[in-house]
Write a protein that holds these residues in place. Structure first.
Motif, mmCIF file in Angstrom:
data_model
loop_
_atom_site.group_PDB
_atom_site.id
_atom_site.type_symbol
_atom_site.label_atom_id
_atom_site.label_comp_id
_atom_site.label_asym_id
_atom_site.label_seq_id
_atom_site.Cartn_x
_atom_site.Cartn_y
_atom_site.Cartn_z
ATOM 1 N N GLU A 18 0.803 -1.057 -0.077
ATOM 2 C CA GLU A 18 0.028 0.071 0.200
ATOM 3 C C GLU A 18 1.050 1.213 -0.042
ATOM 4 O O GLU A 18 1.790 1.366 0.538
ATOM 5 C CB GLU A 18 -0.942 0.068 1.318
ATOM 6 C CG GLU A 18 -2.125 -1.011 1.296
ATOM 7 C CD GLU A 18 -2.874 -0.709 2.293
ATOM 8 O OE1 GLU A 18 -3.919 0.171 2.283
ATOM 9 O OE2 GLU A 18 -2.669 -1.523 3.426
ATOM 10 N N THR A 84 -5.449 5.345 -8.904
ATOM 11 C CA THR A 84 -5.467 3.734 -8.644
ATOM 12 C C THR A 84 -4.426 2.939 -9.308
ATOM 13 O O THR A 84 -4.013 2.087 -9.080
ATOM 14 C CB THR A 84 -6.839 3.346 -9.343
ATOM 15 O OG1 THR A 84 -6.767 3.753 -11.012
ATOM 16 C CG2 THR A 84 -8.087 3.965 -8.799
ATOM 17 N N ALA A 87 -1.870 2.881 -7.042
ATOM 18 C CA ALA A 87 -2.095 1.673 -5.847
ATOM 19 C C ALA A 87 -1.982 0.279 -6.428
ATOM 20 O O ALA A 87 -1.495 -0.752 -5.628
ATOM 21 C CB ALA A 87 -3.930 1.820 -5.404
ATOM 22 N N TYR A 109 -8.976 -2.178 -6.977
ATOM 23 C CA TYR A 109 -8.282 -0.860 -6.909
ATOM 24 C C TYR A 109 -8.819 0.331 -7.143
ATOM 25 O O TYR A 109 -8.127 1.447 -6.769
ATOM 26 C CB TYR A 109 -6.571 -0.956 -7.643
ATOM 27 C CG TYR A 109 -6.030 -2.354 -6.881
ATOM 28 C CD1 TYR A 109 -5.201 -2.133 -5.823
ATOM 29 C CD2 TYR A 109 -6.082 -3.626 -7.433
ATOM 30 C CE1 TYR A 109 -4.553 -3.215 -4.946
ATOM 31 C CE2 TYR A 109 -5.381 -4.543 -6.747
ATOM 32 C CZ TYR A 109 -4.808 -4.372 -5.635
ATOM 33 O OH TYR A 109 -4.073 -5.318 -5.007
ATOM 34 N N TYR A 114 -8.343 2.162 -1.629
ATOM 35 C CA TYR A 114 -7.063 2.182 -2.320
ATOM 36 C C TYR A 114 -6.821 3.660 -2.902
ATOM 37 O O TYR A 114 -7.561 4.334 -3.551
ATOM 38 C CB TYR A 114 -6.937 1.322 -3.309
ATOM 39 C CG TYR A 114 -6.997 -0.121 -2.962
ATOM 40 C CD1 TYR A 114 -5.913 -0.703 -2.287
ATOM 41 C CD2 TYR A 114 -8.126 -0.803 -2.860
ATOM 42 C CE1 TYR A 114 -6.117 -2.212 -1.770
ATOM 43 C CE2 TYR A 114 -8.210 -2.160 -2.581
ATOM 44 C CZ TYR A 114 -7.183 -2.674 -1.835
ATOM 45 O OH TYR A 114 -7.163 -3.960 -1.576
ATOM 46 N N ASP A 115 -5.740 4.279 -2.554
ATOM 47 C CA ASP A 115 -5.254 5.541 -2.981
ATOM 48 C C ASP A 115 -3.745 5.697 -3.045
ATOM 49 O O ASP A 115 -3.064 5.765 -2.018
ATOM 50 C CB ASP A 115 -5.901 6.843 -2.150
ATOM 51 C CG ASP A 115 -5.464 8.156 -2.668
ATOM 52 O OD1 ASP A 115 -4.689 8.147 -3.798
ATOM 53 O OD2 ASP A 115 -5.897 9.091 -2.183
ATOM 54 N N GLY A 116 -3.314 5.540 -4.310
ATOM 55 C CA GLY A 116 -1.822 5.430 -4.255
ATOM 56 C C GLY A 116 -1.192 6.612 -4.736
ATOM 57 O O GLY A 116 0.095 6.821 -4.887
#
Length: 157
Positions: A18, A84, A87, A109, A114-116
């Motif tokens: 993550e 995404t 992520a 995702y 989820y947050d990349g």
């Protein structure tokens, strides 16, 4: 020294799947202690990994846990699509490779879970820590959404 994909994915593994502020902080720390060419190599691989995910089959998926007022699927914005993709990269090599043959592996995702976004600043922050200067950089591949013409053939001019 050129950064290989194996080197890149070994560094990505520091995230433990993550791209949180904490996990990206660990990655920034690790990268900043490496030679500048390795930081640049990481940035290049990261941009390429995102670019390769920049495809219509992923970008047109709706956000997994949101609907419009009328209950219809909620589309990803260009920013959400970028986050995404980050992520998916943060999830690691196995996930990243699997989505190309199974779009359903990408779909989770898109969830707001989820947050990349934190992953985007890793190369710049590592470079700044290593050199004491801001990195005014560009990479061979553009990570911005809809920049891969092969991934969005109908958008070609």
């Amino acid at each position: 020294m050129r950064m290989t994909w194996d080197d890149f994915w070994t560094l990505i593994a520091i995230l433990d799947g993550e791209a949180t502020q904490e996990s990206c902080g660990r990655l920034i720390e690790e990268l900043s202690n490496r030679p500048v060419p390795e930081i640049i190599g990481f940035a290049e691989r990261h941009a390429e990994a995102l670019y390769r995910l920049d495809q219509e089959k992923f970008g047109t998926l709706p956000v997994a846990d949101m609907t419009d007022r009328d209950g219809s699927p909620f589309p990803q914005s260009s920013d959400v699509f970028l986050y995404t993709r980050c992520a998916v990269v943060a999830a690691g090599r196995t996930v990243w490779e699997s989505v190309f043959s199974d779009v359903d592996a990408y779909a989770p995702y898109t969830s707001t879970e989820y947050d990349g976004e934190w992953l985007l600043s890793v190369p710049d922050r590592a470079y700044e820590l290593a050199t004491g200067t801001e990195w005014k950089r560009s990479t061979r591949y553009c990570a911005e959404s809809y920049s891969n013409p092969d991934g969005w053939p109908h958008l070609r001019g």
